[in-house]
Design a protein around this motif. Structure first.
Motif: not given
Ligand code: FES
Length: 574
Positions: A54, A86-87, A122, A194, A201
């Motif tokens: 992101c 995050e992912s 992110c 994002s 985010a």
């Molecule tokens: Fe990065 Fe949702 S995984 S903003």
């Protein structure tokens, strides 16, 4: 007017061996004399990383910021800090938010910076950088990477996260095939940026704009829209002015700013994660903010932004409809915003949104026709959560908001995974699913697992929601009657640790109550048998995290970080 002596002059202003050392090595990049002549030196704190998808494009914005800084008579230096996608990151990105904040804080303090531009995207990167900058308290502007374009699949739209959760449940219910699920993968994320739902985010990007530490447009301009490059260049110009005017982060992030943020979360249907992050930022600055403030200040504000996960649309649609400034205008018209609050534009919140227009009242709904009349984060308290827990009414099922049911307990997230698909699991849709040991210390890092999926045998009946309670967080893109952030958490001996299968639990969102209906003497007996789980690691960062992290109602910052330390450095080994 006497010209203010800038912090960078301490590094560059000396005609001696020390000044030589500081200037000469920087000249190896072609740094000209002018960089050292007393003009504002601006740090561009960049979280770009190919492992943080992101944020991978933020280098483009850094170049535009540099242009803006040079145009305004400053000199820019870009520097990297740790970034977490995050992912991607294991075990959970939240474990590293405080670590990144330390990286940012120490990088700012240790270097010749008069102002800083934070390039974020992110989920955790936004609060982490703002927390670090807050502890330093120099002039600061935030630029978010912007949301991705709408996801596309079979002629319709797809929302990041939200549709993954939905498809995964549909696979379990036997409504779609695994092959169909997998075919959506490449349609969901089609551009830089994002998550394009109103996840964490997007919520944080909008809150940066709402609080006034980012320029108008920051919350919603799509990542690939050229206007975001313009915003970056304008931010570069503006940060130089802010250094000249000595407008520090603490001058913008006042109590008024946090109150505006709480109201904005309600109006946009923002992520429950915003509660934790804003609590942490407020503590860094010494701004008084409690969990109760979230409930009181955010009450009676409808969710007027019709975006997934609570509604239908995506961030691109929100931007074209008028973006956050149109929401601000609606909030102001209903007396729900501190309009006199001054922002990084140099103008007030009211002045910023004076010309805003709502171009699509299905995306930004009229005040009387919101997705829900009370969109704010509800804070529940009771003997199951003495320090509080949260629920997002706009993402919950109205019929489940006041509910009494039998607890089905999962001691850990691994226990949940081991049992949830068992057809013999003793559970029906009236039960309350309880997950323990996923709080800030227990996991550690408080993962986004609170929206645990329903058992397949219940999904197959067509049931799509049940009450779920945990000390975990939930993705801002998720939905359901999910009660989160129970504090104190199970791993520190909070009452959640004492819940057993078959106990009755009652939640009443109207009355803001959450109670474990077990006699006190029985709870005392259970408490005497309870043993704290050991730390997941005896050494290293995770051990430090275990020792210092605070509870969710306090923002999950470390006890030793939660204050403003400024940027004075007394010693210099040169
Ligand atoms: Fe990065 Fe949702 S995984 S903003």
């Amino acid at each position: 007017m006497t010209k203010k002596t800038l912090r960078s002059t301490e590094w560059f202003g000396k005609v001696n061996r020390d000044g030589f050392l500081k200037r000469s090595w920087l000249r190896n990049q072609g740094t000209p004399d002018e960089a050292f002549d007393g003009r504002p030196v601006i740090g561009i704190c960049n979280t770009a990383s190919e492992l943080s998808p992101c944020n991978a494009h933020l280098g483009d914005f850094a170049e535009k910021v540099k242009r803006g800084v040079l145009e305004a008579g400053g000199y820019p230096f870009e520097f990297p800090v740790m970034s977490v996608g995050e992912s991607i990151v294991k075990p959970t990105a939240m474990l590293f938010r405080n670590l990144i904040s330390m990286d940012v804080e120490e990088s700012i303090r240790a270097n010749p910076l008069d102002g800083v531009v934070l390039l974020v995207g992110c989920d955790k990167t936004t609060p982490a950088l703002v927390m670090g900058a807050a502890s330093c308290d120099i002039p600061t502007i935030v630029i978010s990477g912007g949301p991705m374009l709408n996801g596309r699949f079979k002629g319709g739209t797809l929302g990041s996260g939200t549709d993954v959760w939905r498809f995964a449940e549909e696979v379990k219910a036997g409504e779609i095939s695994v092959a169909e699920f997998m075919s959506a993968e490449s349609g969901m994320h089609r551009s830089n940026g994002s998550c394009m739902t109103m996840g964490t985010a997007s919520s944080m990007a909008c809150l940066m704009e709402a609080m006034g530490i980012a320029l108008p447009g920051n919350g919603t301009i799509p990542a690939v829209d050229a206007h975001r490059k313009v915003l970056a260049q304008q931010s570069g110009r503006r940060i130089v002015d802010m250094v000249h005017q000595d407008i520090k982060l603490s001058h913008i992030l006042t109590r008024d700013a946090f109150e505006n943020a709480i109201r904005t979360v309600a109006a946009i249907g923002g992520s429950t994660n915003a509660v934790i992050h804003l609590q942490a930022i407020a503590k860094r600055l010494g701004v008084p903010l409690s969990l109760d403030d979230w409930d009181e200040i955010g009450r009676d504000i409808p969710t007027i932004v019709n975006l997934m996960p609570a509604g239908d649309h995506l961030m691109e649609d929100f931007h074209y409809a008028g973006g956050l400034q149109a929401v601000n205008k609606a909030l102001l018209e209903h007396g729900k915003l501190n309009g006199g609050h001054r922002t990084v534009t140099g103008k007030t919140v009211s002045e910023n949104c004076r010309d805003a227009v709502n171009h699509n009242d299905d995306v930004i709904r009229p005040w009387q026709n919101g997705l829900t009349a009370n969109g704010g984060i509800a804070v529940l308290k009771g003997n199951l959560a003495p320090s509080g827990c949260v629920v997002k009414p706009s993402a919950a099922t109205p019929d489940l908001m006041n509910h009494r049911g039998r607890a089905v307990v999962f001691e850990t997230i691994e226990d949940y995974h081991a049992k949830i698909e068992d057809p013999d699991l003793d559970i029906d849709e009236t039960c309350i699913m309880v997950l323990k040991n996923c709080g800030p210390r227990g996991y550690p890092g408080m993962p986004e697992v609170g929206n645990m999926g329903l058992p397949p045998k219940i999904l197959k009946k067509g049931v799509t929601d049940m009450v779920r309670i945990s000390d975990a967080r939930m993705s801002g893109t998720a939905y359901g009657t999910v009660i989160l952030h129970v504090a104190p958490e199970a791993a520190v001996g909070g009452p959640l640790a004492l819940v057993e299968n078959g106990d009755e639990i009652e939640i009443n969102v109207d009355e803001r109550r959450i109670d474990l209906l077990v006699p006190e003497d029985e709870l005392a007996a259970r408490r005497s048998r309870w043993m704290a789980p050991p730390p997941t690691m005896e050494t290293g960062y995770q051990r430090l995290y275990h020792n210092h992290v605070e509870q969710a109602d306090q923002g999950c910052d470390w006890d030793i970080l939660a204050s403003k330390r400024g940027v004075v450095v007394e010693r210099d080994s040169h």
